[in-house]
Design an enzyme around this catalytic site. Structure first.
Site, PDB file in Angstrom:
ATOM      1  CB  SER A  46       5.511  -4.368 -11.644  1.00 23.89           C
ATOM      2  OG  SER A  46       6.600  -4.537 -10.801  1.00 23.89           O
TER       3      SER A  46
ATOM      4  CG  LEU B 176      -3.119  -5.025 -11.978  1.00 26.85           C
ATOM      5  CD1 LEU B 176      -2.067  -5.627 -11.048  1.00 26.85           C
ATOM      6  CD2 LEU B 176      -2.748  -5.383 -13.404  1.00 26.85           C
ATOM      7  CE1 TYR B 177       1.352  -2.638  -7.805  1.00 29.05           C
ATOM      8  CE2 TYR B 177       0.659  -3.201  -5.602  1.00 29.05           C
ATOM      9  CZ  TYR B 177       1.661  -3.023  -6.523  1.00 29.05           C
ATOM     10  OH  TYR B 177       2.979  -3.223  -6.170  1.00 29.05           O
TER      11      TYR B 177
ATOM     12  CG  HIS C  11      -8.676  -2.931  -0.511  1.00 29.97           C
ATOM     13  ND1 HIS C  11      -8.764  -2.558  -1.832  1.00 29.97           N
ATOM     14  CD2 HIS C  11      -8.207  -1.849   0.148  1.00 29.97           C
ATOM     15  CE1 HIS C  11      -8.411  -1.296  -1.954  1.00 29.97           C
ATOM     16  NE2 HIS C  11      -8.061  -0.842  -0.787  1.00 29.97           N
TER      17      HIS C  11
ATOM     18  N   GLY D 124       0.382  -7.300 -14.263  1.00 32.32           N
ATOM     19  CA  GLY D 124       1.109  -6.504 -13.265  1.00 32.32           C
ATOM     20  C   GLY D 124       2.607  -6.573 -13.497  1.00 32.32           C
TER      21      GLY D 124
ATOM     22  CD  GLN E 208      -2.702   1.124   2.547  1.00 32.81           C
ATOM     23  OE1 GLN E 208      -2.243   0.605   3.575  1.00 32.81           O
ATOM     24  NE2 GLN E 208      -3.873   1.720   2.488  1.00 32.81           N
TER      25      GLN E 208
ATOM     26  CG  HIS F  91      -1.564   4.344  -1.806  1.00 38.97           C
ATOM     27  ND1 HIS F  91      -1.656   3.000  -2.077  1.00 38.97           N
ATOM     28  CD2 HIS F  91      -2.785   4.735  -1.422  1.00 38.97           C
ATOM     29  CE1 HIS F  91      -2.895   2.606  -1.844  1.00 38.97           C
ATOM     30  NE2 HIS F  91      -3.601   3.629  -1.461  1.00 38.97           N
TER      31      HIS F  91
HETATM   32  C1  HEM Z   1      -7.327  -1.246   6.201  1.00 39.75           C
HETATM   33  C2  HEM Z   1      -6.600  -1.002   5.117  1.00 39.75           C
HETATM   34  C3  HEM Z   1      -7.097  -0.229   3.933  1.00 39.75           C
HETATM   35  C4  HEM Z   1      -8.129   0.646   3.842  1.00 39.75           C
HETATM   36  C5  HEM Z   1      -9.111   1.104   4.937  1.00 39.75           C
HETATM   37  C6  HEM Z   1      -8.133   1.112   2.463  1.00 39.75           C
HETATM   38  C7  HEM Z   1      -9.054   2.039   1.961  1.00 39.75           C
HETATM   39  C8  HEM Z   1      -8.989   2.569   0.687  1.00 39.75           C
HETATM   40  C9  HEM Z   1      -9.828   3.644   0.210  1.00 39.75           C
HETATM   41  C10 HEM Z   1     -10.933   4.333   1.021  1.00 39.75           C
HETATM   42  C11 HEM Z   1      -9.443   3.914  -1.058  1.00 39.75           C
HETATM   43  C12 HEM Z   1     -10.008   5.004  -1.979  1.00 39.75           C
HETATM   44  C13 HEM Z   1     -11.025   4.337  -2.869  1.00 39.75           C
HETATM   45  C14 HEM Z   1     -11.615   5.350  -3.803  1.00 39.75           C
HETATM   46  O1  HEM Z   1     -12.043   6.406  -3.321  1.00 39.75           O
HETATM   47  O2  HEM Z   1     -11.600   5.070  -5.024  1.00 39.75           O
HETATM   48  C15 HEM Z   1      -8.384   2.993  -1.378  1.00 39.75           C
HETATM   49  C16 HEM Z   1      -7.744   2.962  -2.576  1.00 39.75           C
HETATM   50  C17 HEM Z   1      -6.736   2.056  -2.924  1.00 39.75           C
HETATM   51  N1  HEM Z   1      -6.238   1.047  -2.130  1.00 39.75           N
HETATM   52 FE1  HEM Z   1      -6.721   0.734  -0.215  1.00 39.75          FE
HETATM   53  N2  HEM Z   1      -7.140   0.507   1.755  1.00 39.75           N
HETATM   54  C18 HEM Z   1      -6.485  -0.320   2.621  1.00 39.75           C
HETATM   55  C19 HEM Z   1      -5.423  -1.145   2.318  1.00 39.75           C
HETATM   56  C20 HEM Z   1      -4.871  -1.321   1.057  1.00 39.75           C
HETATM   57  C21 HEM Z   1      -3.839  -2.269   0.742  1.00 39.75           C
HETATM   58  C22 HEM Z   1      -3.161  -3.220   1.733  1.00 39.75           C
HETATM   59  C23 HEM Z   1      -3.568  -2.155  -0.585  1.00 39.75           C
HETATM   60  C24 HEM Z   1      -2.524  -2.991  -1.292  1.00 39.75           C
HETATM   61  C25 HEM Z   1      -1.987  -2.758  -2.436  1.00 39.75           C
HETATM   62  C26 HEM Z   1      -4.449  -1.113  -1.109  1.00 39.75           C
HETATM   63  C27 HEM Z   1      -4.483  -0.672  -2.415  1.00 39.75           C
HETATM   64  C28 HEM Z   1      -5.259   0.396  -2.850  1.00 39.75           C
HETATM   65  C29 HEM Z   1      -5.125   1.012  -4.167  1.00 39.75           C
HETATM   66  C30 HEM Z   1      -4.148   0.603  -5.273  1.00 39.75           C
HETATM   67  C31 HEM Z   1      -6.043   2.070  -4.211  1.00 39.75           C
HETATM   68  C32 HEM Z   1      -6.272   3.085  -5.341  1.00 39.75           C
HETATM   69  C33 HEM Z   1      -5.581   4.378  -4.912  1.00 39.75           C
HETATM   70  C34 HEM Z   1      -5.875   5.486  -5.890  1.00 39.75           C
HETATM   71  O3  HEM Z   1      -6.184   5.162  -7.060  1.00 39.75           O
HETATM   72  O4  HEM Z   1      -5.788   6.655  -5.524  1.00 39.75           O
HETATM   73  N3  HEM Z   1      -5.233  -0.631  -0.078  1.00 39.75           N
HETATM   74  N4  HEM Z   1      -8.119   2.184  -0.305  1.00 39.75           N
HETATM   75  C1  LIG Z   2       5.491 -11.481 -14.657  1.00 46.01           C
HETATM   76  O1  LIG Z   2       6.796 -11.924 -14.410  1.00 46.01           O
HETATM   77  C2  LIG Z   2       7.666 -10.998 -13.941  1.00 46.01           C
HETATM   78  O2  LIG Z   2       8.148 -10.147 -14.593  1.00 46.01           O
HETATM   79  C3  LIG Z   2       7.916 -11.109 -12.478  1.00 46.01           C
HETATM   80  C4  LIG Z   2       9.336 -10.742 -12.182  1.00 46.01           C
HETATM   81  C5  LIG Z   2       6.923 -10.214 -11.809  1.00 46.01           C
HETATM   82  C6  LIG Z   2       7.126  -8.855 -11.687  1.00 46.01           C
HETATM   83  C7  LIG Z   2       6.160  -8.043 -11.097  1.00 46.01           C
HETATM   84  C8  LIG Z   2       4.964  -8.572 -10.616  1.00 46.01           C
HETATM   85  C9  LIG Z   2       3.953  -7.718 -10.032  1.00 46.01           C
HETATM   86  C10 LIG Z   2       2.594  -7.910 -10.343  1.00 46.01           C
HETATM   87  C11 LIG Z   2       1.630  -7.057  -9.800  1.00 46.01           C
HETATM   88  C12 LIG Z   2       1.985  -6.016  -8.940  1.00 46.01           C
HETATM   89  C13 LIG Z   2       3.346  -5.838  -8.629  1.00 46.01           C
HETATM   90  C14 LIG Z   2       4.307  -6.667  -9.180  1.00 46.01           C
HETATM   91  C15 LIG Z   2       4.804  -9.954 -10.754  1.00 46.01           C
HETATM   92  F1  LIG Z   2       3.691 -10.492 -10.301  1.00 46.01           F
HETATM   93  C16 LIG Z   2       5.747 -10.767 -11.340  1.00 46.01           C
END
Ligand code: HEM
Ligand SMILES: COC(=O)[C@@H](C)c1ccc(-c2ccccc2)c(F)c1
Length: 549
Positions: free
Chosen positions: A496, A351-352, A355, A492, A171, A175
């Site tokens: 990535s 795809l990221y 949650h 991803g 996260q 972010h």
């Molecule tokens: C308790 C933990 C968490 C809470 C309460 C939370 C809550 C939220 C909220 C409220 C949003 C904004 C959604 C929106 O308005 O579109 C968000 C976005 C997002 N969250 Fe989480 N989240 C948590 C943990 C995580 C984790 C562990 C990841 C792991 C990758 C993650 C990835 C994302 C991503 C990629 C977005 C989109 C951000 C953006 O586009 O600005 N979140 N989350």
């Molecule tokens: C796809 O194979 C690769 O290139 C490996 C190294 C690789 C690299 C990156 C990711 C990856 C996928 C989703 C979000 C963050 C990282 C993954 F899942 C695998």
């Protein structure tokens, strides 16, 4: 209707309408030809014949440990394979990007307007028979109907023992470049399109100036129980979002305005703050002649390098579940066709959304905190101290990113993501499978790997080619025990790897010792690991890893 609604052009061919009924597929520079760009040219046919499919490749990479032990210890083999990973992944990413969410065709906007996220596939044209093109229902099922697919009834731990430290790293790191500008819409963003560590230094110079001491290159901090933590907001008045119930004297000034939301984000902000100030001290010894400004700027480049290195060798190593030992070496790409530029795509953002990684409660040193108690709990990390926080995060299991495993407090985020996918007219999940050379799912059962969910999905969509992107991402079966579905890995991965290796510091004239203030700084980048990041910056040196012991 628009004859391109059935997406007739294969293999990155572009569908061009000719009047109201006809179309042509432009196959130029794709390596394919024929009415629908379906025939590979001679050399490509040979290459495709030789290249193992994605399932085989993944199987090879996640088994035969004995073979990988040999490869990982033979540098010319390791370098060759790592370079192929960089180049193969890079080849499926459009650079510069062709599409944004604003237009279903190539525009100058896509190349030049950074306030958009890029799009790997253009939006479904507006004048199509159904929202997903030609397949599926005339109106998509109410998003609320998907809640039952996400809701966690019983916590399901991740299959490869991923811990909560990984979840917070994911996260905190993601972010930095996923910053959707919801005021303008889900297709817009206000990030830096890459690894600029703006989540540490602030999104712009004005905020960096509020976070800096302007002495010895260092960032502002506060000492609590003998430990360094981010400064109070009143001392570093950057834009921060806190709910009204947080006491002003508890609010922190951080590099990202939402990082007060979770203790894990505060912990990672603190550890990078400590690393930054520690590196400043090391660099000041190397260069007593340097100004505050040069110390700050060079240290920032070192922190960028450390971030990329740790993400590859610890973070991606863990989530890819590969036996191939991944490593960060920009020199492998020198002399190869590679663009040092990156654009974050909407698809990568969606795809990221992992949650389900979050447990129901956080257990810190025996104290259980419910979501209610840990969200925006500013003083918890400072009260427990770094050691207790990190120990607890390393020991606590993360959830499995799979159906029916969202904590109650984040299901709305998953539903939001589906809604955003519809607003952005994202193409069907199977279209993305094709775009990344993956076989399409012919049945719902093949997609979910079971029967119950498959039947329910069939009732909603009718046709497996109408399954929406994020729904497919989250409900897809995992391949042999990995922590993520195949599509997350295969979409991803390229995004990535491109985001990591296209950073300016990886380009030939940046990737030199002088950029990092000499060999000491350069080695701080090359030798960085997750373990060192923590052990150099906290008392005691507990086991640090992304899996539970
Ligand atoms: C308790 C933990 C968490 C809470 C309460 C939370 C809550 C939220 C909220 C409220 C949003 C904004 C959604 C929106 O308005 O579109 C968000 C976005 C997002 N969250 Fe989480 N989240 C948590 C943990 C995580 C984790 C562990 C990841 C792991 C990758 C993650 C990835 C994302 C991503 C990629 C977005 C989109 C951000 C953006 O586009 O600005 N979140 N989350
Ligand atoms: C796809 O194979 C690769 O290139 C490996 C190294 C690789 C690299 C990156 C990711 C990856 C996928 C989703 C979000 C963050 C990282 C993954 F899942 C695998």
């Amino acid at each position: 209707n628009n004859p391109c609604c059935s997406f007739p052009c294969e293999n990155r061919g572009v569908c061009l309408t000719q009047g109201f009924k006809e179309y042509t597929c432009d196959c130029a520079n794709t390596g394919y030809y024929g009415d629908h760009c379906e025939i590979p040219t001679f050399w490509l046919r040979i290459k495709l014949w030789l290249k193992p499919g994605p399932y085989t490749t993944h199987y090879l990479l996640t088994n035969f440990q004995w073979m990988w032990n040999i490869i990982n210890n033979t540098s010319f083999m390791r370098n060759f394979i790592m370079r192929s990973v960089y180049l193969v992944r890079n080849s499926v990413i459009d650079s510069p990007p062709l599409f944004t969410s604003g237009h279903e065709y190539v525009t100058w906007e896509s190349a030049a307007n950074l306030s958009y996220y890029a799009r790997t596939l253009p939006p479904v044209p507006r004048d199509c028979p159904t929202p997903m093109g030609v397949k599926g229902p005339k109106t998509l099922p109410d998003v609320e109907l998907f809640r039952k697919f996400f809701v966690r009834t019983k916590f399901k731990p991740d299959t490869i023992n991923t811990n909560v430290l990984f979840a917070f790293f994911a996260q905190h790191f993601s972010h930095m470049f996923f910053k959707t500008d919801l005021k303008k819409g889900p297709g817009f963003q206000w990030g830096g399109h890459g690894i600029d560590v703006s989540h540490i230094y602030g999104p712009d110079v004005a905020s960096s100036n509020k976070l800096r001491t302007f002495q010895d290159g260092k960032l502002k901090y506060q000492m609590v129980n003998g430990e360094m933590w981010p400064p109070l907001l009143k001392d570093a008045p950057v834009t921060m979002t806190y709910p009204p119930n947080v006491k002003p004297e508890d609010k922190l000034g951080l590099g990202h305005e939402f990082f007060g939301m979770l203790p894990g984000l505060v912990v990672f902000s603190a550890i990078w703050l400590r690393e930054h100030n520690r590196v400043c001290d090391v660099m000041r010894i190397e260069h007593p002649e340097w100004t505050d400004e040069q110390l700050f700027q060079t240290t920032r480049l070192i922190i960028i390098g450390q971030t990329i290195n740790i993400v590859i060798r610890d973070y991606v190593q863990h989530l890819s579940n590969y036996n191939l030992q991944l490593f960060f070496n920009p020199e492998l790409l020198f002399g190869y066709p590679f663009q040092y530029q990156n654009r974050i795509t909407v698809e990568f953002n969606h795809l990221y959304h992992w949650h389900p990684l979050m447990p129901d409660d956080l257990e810190i040193n025996g104290t259980k905190y419910t979501a209610q108690q840990y969200v925006f709990n500013a003083e918890m990390p400072l009260k427990h101290g770094m050691k207790e926080m990190v120990d607890s995060f390393v020991k606590q299991r993360a959830g499995s990113v799979e159906p029916n495993n969202h904590p109650e407090n984040t299901i709305h985020v998953a539903l939001e993501t589906i809604k955003h996918g519809r607003e952005l007219r994202m193409q069907p999940f199977n279209n993305y499978r094709k775009r990344f050379n993956l076989p399409v799912y012919k049945t719902f059962e093949e997609l979910t790997g079971e029967k119950v969910l498959a039947t329910e999905l069939e009732q909603l969509y009718g046709d497996v080619d109408a399954v929406e992107f994020y729904v497919g991402i989250l409900l897809e079966r995992h391949v042999n025990g990995g922590m993520l579905g195949q599509t997350v890995i295969e979409l991803g991965g390229p995004n990535s790897v491109k985001g990591l290796m296209s950073n300016p510091i990886c380009s030939p004239l940046y990737w030199r010792s002088s950029t990092f203030g000499g060999d000491v700084g350069f080695n701080l980048v090359k030798d960085s690991t997750l373990q060192k990041l923590f052990c150099m910056n906290m008392n005691g040196c507990p086991r640090i890893a992304f899996s539970v012991p």
